[in-house]
Design a protein around this motif. Structure first.
Motif, PDB file in Angstrom:
ATOM      1  N   SER A  18      94.873  19.066  25.039  1.00  0.00           N
ATOM      2  CA  SER A  18      94.602  18.508  26.367  1.00  0.00           C
ATOM      3  C   SER A  18      93.152  18.655  26.820  1.00  0.00           C
ATOM      4  N   GLU A  19      92.337  19.417  26.096  1.00  0.00           N
ATOM      5  CA  GLU A  19      90.926  19.587  26.474  1.00  0.00           C
ATOM      6  C   GLU A  19      90.084  18.452  25.919  1.00  0.00           C
ATOM      7  N   GLY A  57      91.173  26.408  29.845  1.00  0.00           N
ATOM      8  CA  GLY A  57      91.389  26.236  31.266  1.00  0.00           C
ATOM      9  C   GLY A  57      90.503  27.090  32.151  1.00  0.00           C
ATOM     10  N   ASP A  58      89.559  27.803  31.586  1.00  0.00           N
ATOM     11  CA  ASP A  58      88.682  28.689  32.369  1.00  0.00           C
ATOM     12  C   ASP A  58      87.232  28.364  32.038  1.00  0.00           C
TER      13      ASP A  58
END
Length: 115
Positions: A18-19, A57-58
């Motif tokens: 998903s990135e 996600g970070d």
């Protein structure tokens, strides 16, 4: 004559499905061991390991570092008795992460039988 050094520098990059952009992690490790007595039955050593990168996600970079000092004895060829003092720190993790301000400081004792 009993002195050993091991070191490594590693880099990894990639992304989850998903990135849209890749992330990178690096790891640096170094270990110094000195073996002595007849058949190098006793040893003392030290090890440092550090890894740094961004989690999925970070956007912030986090790191984990570990410093260890050890001593060991081979009373017979296939038996190792080892004691180690370890200090490990988790740095820059967000406040909602279970590793936030995590650390470990203490002694580890091991007995290993190898064949």
């Amino acid at each position: 004559k009993g002195l050993e050094f091991f070191g490594s520098y590693e880099m990894a990059s990639g992304r989850t499905y998903s990135e849209t952009t890749e992330r990178e992690f690096t790891q640096l490790a170094g270990e110094l061991v000195y073996r002595f007595l007849k058949d190098e039955q006793l040893f003392i050593g030290g090890r440092y390991v550090s890894t740094t990168g961004r989690l999925a996600g970070d956007m912030n970079e986090v790191s984990v570092d570990r410093l260890a000092f050890s001593a060991g004895w081979f009373p017979i060829k296939n038996l190792l008795l080892k004691g180690e003092y370890v200090q490990q720190n988790y740095n820059d993790f967000t406040a909602d992460d279970i590793r936030h301000q995590g650390e470990f400081n203490g002694f580890v004792f091991q007995a290993v039988v190898g064949f």
